[in-house]
Design an enzyme around this catalytic site. Structure first.
Site, short mmCIF file in Angstrom:
data_model
loop_
_atom_site.label_atom_id
_atom_site.label_comp_id
_atom_site.label_asym_id
_atom_site.label_seq_id
_atom_site.Cartn_x
_atom_site.Cartn_y
_atom_site.Cartn_z
N LYS A 93 0.81 -1.35 -0.04
CA LYS A 93 0.07 0.06 0.06
C LYS A 93 1.00 1.39 0.09
O LYS A 93 0.78 2.24 0.93
CB LYS A 93 -1.00 -0.05 1.22
CG LYS A 93 -1.65 -1.03 1.32
CD LYS A 93 -3.11 -0.93 2.29
CE LYS A 93 -4.03 -2.06 2.61
NZ LYS A 93 -3.28 -3.33 3.02
P1 5BU Z 1 -8.22 -11.19 6.99
O1 5BU Z 1 -7.49 -12.23 7.91
O2 5BU Z 1 -8.73 -12.39 5.91
O3 5BU Z 1 -9.09 -10.23 7.64
O4 5BU Z 1 -7.18 -10.49 6.02
C1 5BU Z 1 -7.40 -9.55 5.09
C2 5BU Z 1 -5.99 -9.19 4.57
O5 5BU Z 1 -6.40 -8.39 3.63
C3 5BU Z 1 -5.13 -8.29 5.57
O6 5BU Z 1 -3.76 -8.85 5.03
C4 5BU Z 1 -5.20 -7.02 5.08
O7 5BU Z 1 -4.11 -6.38 5.39
C5 5BU Z 1 -5.74 -7.01 3.65
N1 5BU Z 1 -6.48 -5.99 3.30
C6 5BU Z 1 -8.06 -5.99 3.80
O8 5BU Z 1 -8.12 -6.62 4.78
N2 5BU Z 1 -8.55 -4.73 3.35
C7 5BU Z 1 -8.32 -4.20 2.55
O9 5BU Z 1 -9.17 -3.09 2.10
C8 5BU Z 1 -7.22 -4.18 2.04
C9 5BU Z 1 -6.08 -5.18 2.34
BR1 5BU Z 1 -6.49 -3.03 0.75
#
Ligand code: 5BU
Length: 252
Positions: A93
């Site tokens: 990002k």
């Molecule tokens: P989760 O464990 O499924 O909640 O992880 C989601 C991943 O996606 C995590 O690595 C975040 O940094 C990433 N992410 C997110 O959740 N939402 C966003 O809008 C973005 C990245 Br851009």
């Protein structure tokens, strides 16, 4: 309901080499699953990549989460990506002026440019950030999964317009919905669980069906629902299967 073009057709229609590569991997492996491998050690990360790699089109990293980063990290992860035919997406990002993001991408201890196939960037600095990251394969953040996000409305529309202005660099959008029909713009969506919900820190979860069928996105990013599952391999298999079934349903 409007039908989607197949990933294979889109691979032939786009001229972005990394978009082509990703679309072909998705078709070959019948996978639109990206794993968010947010773990603390290289050992855990490589074990996930090796075990779950056959189910993935992409593996998403946050290299700055690793507690034991070492300079051979990139080469080791690339070897696993080659072995299992997935792409590495470093979710860095970037969000600064062009000159600074160029340094952050190529220099410092992580040397992201040497091992990540794909990176992402915020559009808040304006198009200079894309100029600074020319030569990379970029996803722009058009929407975010978190509640209260400011990335909506005109901001989202500007992200789409910027993506379309730089078709050699930008190969996709981080978003919650399909936002444009350009074959080389791949829609990638985080915030996915088998059941909808929220975590304690603002993450919002939507289901695979909602994201891929209702919202017409292309790729689901799944993190904790797989990495914290009792059986991550089996859970990844479930997501891959459901993700592919949803994709097939959206075809003409
Ligand atoms: P989760 O464990 O499924 O909640 O992880 C989601 C991943 O996606 C995590 O690595 C975040 O940094 C990433 N992410 C997110 O959740 N939402 C966003 O809008 C973005 C990245 Br851009």
């Amino acid at each position: 309901m409007s039908k989607k073009l197949s990933f294979l057709k889109r691979a032939h229609l786009t001229r972005h080499p990394m978009a082509q590569k990703l679309l072909k991997i998705m078709e070959d492996k019948q996978s639109n699953l990206c794993l968010a491998a947010d773990v603390a050690s290289q050992k855990q990360l490589f074990a996930l990549a090796d075990e779950l790699g056959p189910d993935l089109c992409m593996l998403k990293t946050h290299v700055d989460i690793l507690e034991d980063f070492s300079p051979d990290f990139g080469a080791k992860l690339r070897a696993l990506a080659d072995k299992h035919n997935f792409l590495i997406f470093e979710d860095r990002k970037f969000a600064d002026i062009g000159q600074t993001v160029l340094l952050q991408y190529t220099q410092g201890i992580y040397r992201i440019a040497e091992w990540a196939h794909i990176i992402n960037a915020h559009i808040v600095p304006g198009p200079g950030i894309i100029e600074g990251l020319k030569g990379s394969n970029l996803l722009l953040l058009a929407e975010m999964s978190s509640s209260g996000t400011l990335a909506k409305g005109a901001y989202t529309r500007n992200a789409v317009a910027m993506a379309q202005q730089y078709p050699e660099t930008v190969m996709g959008l981080i978003c919650l919905h399909a936002l444009c029909k350009d074959p080389g713009i791949i829609h990638v969506t985080p915030g996915v669980k088998l059941e909808p919900g929220q975590d304690a820190l603002g993450q919002r979860y939507r289901t695979v069906d909602e994201i891929l069928i209702r919202n017409k996105s292309d790729i689901i990013i799944v993190g904790r629902d797989i990495t914290h599952a009792k059986d991550p391999k089996k859970t990844a298999g479930l997501y891959r299967k459901r993700g592919w079934e949803c994709y097939v349903q959206t075809l003409g």
